[in-house]
Design an enzyme around this catalytic site. Structure first.
Site, short mmCIF file in Angstrom:
data_model
loop_
_atom_site.label_atom_id
_atom_site.label_comp_id
_atom_site.label_asym_id
_atom_site.label_seq_id
_atom_site.Cartn_x
_atom_site.Cartn_y
_atom_site.Cartn_z
N LYS A 115 0.84 -1.20 0.00
CA LYS A 115 0.00 0.00 0.00
C LYS A 115 0.88 1.25 0.00
O LYS A 115 1.95 1.25 0.59
CB LYS A 115 -0.87 0.03 1.27
CG LYS A 115 -1.98 -1.00 1.30
CD LYS A 115 -2.76 -0.89 2.61
CE LYS A 115 -3.86 -1.94 2.69
NZ LYS A 115 -4.96 -1.72 1.75
N ARG A 153 -10.20 -11.80 2.14
CA ARG A 153 -11.06 -12.88 1.62
C ARG A 153 -10.39 -14.24 1.73
O ARG A 153 -11.05 -15.27 1.78
CB ARG A 153 -11.46 -12.55 0.17
CG ARG A 153 -10.31 -12.41 -0.78
CD ARG A 153 -10.70 -11.66 -2.06
NE ARG A 153 -10.84 -10.22 -1.83
CZ ARG A 153 -11.23 -9.35 -2.77
NH1 ARG A 153 -11.54 -9.77 -3.98
NH2 ARG A 153 -11.32 -8.06 -2.48
N1 BES Z 1 -8.04 -3.93 4.50
C1 BES Z 1 -8.22 -3.54 3.14
C2 BES Z 1 -9.54 -2.81 2.90
C3 BES Z 1 -9.67 -1.45 3.53
C4 BES Z 1 -9.38 -0.30 2.81
C5 BES Z 1 -10.13 -1.32 4.83
C6 BES Z 1 -9.52 0.94 3.39
C7 BES Z 1 -10.26 -0.07 5.41
C8 BES Z 1 -9.96 1.05 4.69
C9 BES Z 1 -8.21 -4.78 2.24
O1 BES Z 1 -7.42 -5.82 2.67
C10 BES Z 1 -7.68 -4.34 0.92
O2 BES Z 1 -6.57 -3.91 0.87
N2 BES Z 1 -8.52 -4.43 -0.11
C11 BES Z 1 -8.16 -4.02 -1.42
C12 BES Z 1 -8.69 -5.07 -2.38
C13 BES Z 1 -8.20 -4.88 -3.77
C14 BES Z 1 -6.74 -5.21 -3.86
C15 BES Z 1 -9.00 -5.79 -4.67
C16 BES Z 1 -8.77 -2.66 -1.70
O3 BES Z 1 -9.89 -2.40 -1.23
O4 BES Z 1 -8.12 -1.86 -2.35
ZN ZN Z 2 -5.40 -5.64 2.02
#
Ligand code: BES
Ligand code: ZN
Ligand code: ZN
Length: 507
Positions: free
Chosen positions: A277, A351
């Site tokens: 990230k 997931r």
């Molecule tokens: N933990 C994150 C989702 C999240 C984002 C929670 C912002 C709280 C605030 C999750 O694991 C994630 O990173 N999801 C990705 C999925 C994508 C790679 C398909 C996302 O939402 O960008």
């Molecule tokens: Zn994630």
């Protein structure tokens, strides 16, 4: 510690530092529940209303100092228009009142019941105590200089308008206290930074709580997770030196009653893995275990209220980090169900924990109803913002129950569709399913992925709390909810799941 009492007595006789009264904006002249009190005050309240100083607008507050009667001060709170009245307004008013009491260093306050407000007495008292306790929450564990605890509000009196409602108000007030304390405990768990909240520490906290509450608990370690064949969950854990854990708790409130399975995502820190990230996106990822925390808080609340129902709570816990062993994009994983998964993005790790935990829960516990809760997708924030959680389900009856629970407790939800056509976004050339379905409909395709691991005929709902589980100062500016913190964990999911489970209790 907060104590409370419910008494039926005239307002003017209640000895208190601060009495909270509320007035509707459109019924300023009609309000009569405090007439006897105002008579003792020589019409002081009537005059302050007459002068326009008190208008009854929602969030308006006015302090009045009194002499020669029971209450030393009266805090007049605006309720807004009667048609907009709701339990949530009671929570907000109770939160603002308790914070005001704390500011003036009152250790106790009194508030009237809402008998003239077309609301069930037990519900109103529950909302009062929730507002007070949720509103006073702060996380100062790591501050060397804490606010003086001898100056904290620690006693609330609810003044009943008549003897007949005292018992209902008492029951509601205690329930509200339990629910708010559980939600505040969840906030504490979420607010711990990742160096103080590893999978091991979470499991220890759950152990302590379970022993205190008399809930059966089992903590599966790495070897046991391997023996179960949880290849998806364990792939995420590979990149971390902290061993993964899975907490399984069982509450048996009534033999033969329905069994509800709750599964909560517990990523104690989500760096994104090799699909790392950006720093702004990583900043609050200590909160990526909010689903597991809400699950723990909910089963605790259910046990405290001794609901005649059965619950199994499953919390898969790991970090999502990077090292030489970490899983990589394009890896192909074999899940506990046997289905193979092509990893498209290591940041879609939630997931992978959930699919194995869902398989485990169905295989070993055969719940009548299965629900999972997770900070799963940033797309949920895009779709529904910061006050509404997303629900996706294969059983509309579960949606109705979640919707009603959310409206009741102020943790709102809204449904997104699980149409079959979205499945085509997850077709893989090399495995049974891809882990990510592209940019469009991210919250939906995440749920469609999970649905692949839900057995035929299993009633199931997924709750995405990515938008609602954590508050940020900039967002608090427009959300303006006085019983939510300005920064950090909100405890969202705890009360929602409690009321959802409660809806299955047979009368
Ligand atoms: N933990 C994150 C989702 C999240 C984002 C929670 C912002 C709280 C605030 C999750 O694991 C994630 O990173 N999801 C990705 C999925 C994508 C790679 C398909 C996302 O939402 O960008
Ligand atoms: Zn994630
Ligand atoms: Zn995550």
């Amino acid at each position: 510690m907060m104590d409370l009492q419910v008494v039926a007595k005239p307002l003017q006789e209640q000895e208190t530092e601060m009495l909270v009264l509320t007035v509707f904006e459109d019924e300023l002249k009609k309000q009569d529940y405090f007439l006897a009190l105002d008579e003792k005050l020589g019409g002081k309240i009537a005059r302050i209303i007459e002068s326009g100083e008190v208008q009854g607008k929602f969030r308006e507050f006015t302090i009045l100092h009194t002499e020669g009667i029971g209450p030393k001060r009266i805090l007049m709170m605006g309720l807004g228009k009667r048609k907009d009245f709701s339990l949530d307004r009671i929570r907000s008013i109770a939160a603002n009142s308790s914070r005001y009491a704390r500011r003036i260093q009152a250790k106790e306050m009194a508030i009237h019941d809402f008998a003239s407000c077309d609301v069930n007495p037990a519900d109103s008292a529950e909302a009062i105590m929730e507002g007070v306790l949720l509103g006073m929450y702060r996380f100062d564990k790591y501050k060397s200089k804490k606010k003086n605890p001898s100056k904290l509000l620690e006693f609330v009196t609810v003044i009943a308008s008549n003897e007949e409602t005292v018992a209902a108000l008492q029951a509601g007030a205690h329930k509200g206290k339990h629910l708010a304390e559980c939600a505040n405990y969840v906030r504490d768990l979420v607010n711990e930074p990742a160096n103080y909240m590893t999978p091991t520490i979470f499991a220890e906290r759950a152990q302590t709580l379970a022993e205190k509450a008399g809930i059966a608990i089992k903590v599966l370690d790495q070897a046991e997770l391997e023996a179960e064949g949880m290849g998806a969950f364990l792939a995420v854990a590979k990149g971390s030196d902290e061993p993964p854990k899975m907490v399984v708790m069982e509450y048996n409130g009534k033999p033969g009653a329905k069994k509800i399975g709750i599964v909560g995502k517990g990523v104690t820190f989500d760096s994104g893995g090799y699909d790392i990230k950006p720093s702004s996106g990583m900043l609050r990822m200590y909160g990526d275990m909010a689903g597991a925390a809400a699950t723990l808080g909910a089963i605790h609340a259910i046990a405290l209220e001794k609901l005649p129902i059965n619950v199994v709570a499953v919390m898969p816990l790991t970090e999502n980090l990077v090292n030489g062993k970490a899983f990589k994009p394009s890896d192909i994983l074999t899940s506990m169900s046997g289905k193979t998964i092509e990893v498209l993005n290591t940041d879609a790790e939630g997931r992978l924990l959930l699919c194995d935990a869902l398989t485990y829960t169905q295989k070993h516990h055969k719940p009548d109803v299965l629900v999972d809760i997770a900070t799963l997708t940033g797309a949920a924030i895009i779709a529904l913002g910061r006050t509404v959680s997303a629900v996706l389900t294969n059983d509309d009856n579960l949606y109705t129950r979640l919707y009603n629970a959310g409206e009741y407790c102020g943790e709102r939800v809204w449904q997104l569709p699980l149409y079959d056509e979205f499945r085509s976004q997850l077709v893989s050339d090399v495995a049974d399913i891809e882990s990510v379905g592209g940019r469009s409909a991210g919250t939906i395709t995440a749920a469609v992925f999970l649905k692949e691991f839900v057995d035929e005929g299993q009633s199931w709902a997924h709750i995405d709390i990515a938008g609602t589980s954590l508050m940020e100062e900039e967002i608090a500016r427009y959300v303006k909810n006085p019983y939510l913190p300005k920064e950090g964990g909100t405890g969202t999911g705890t009360r929602l799941l409690y009321h959802f489970v409660e809806s299955f209790v047979e009368a």
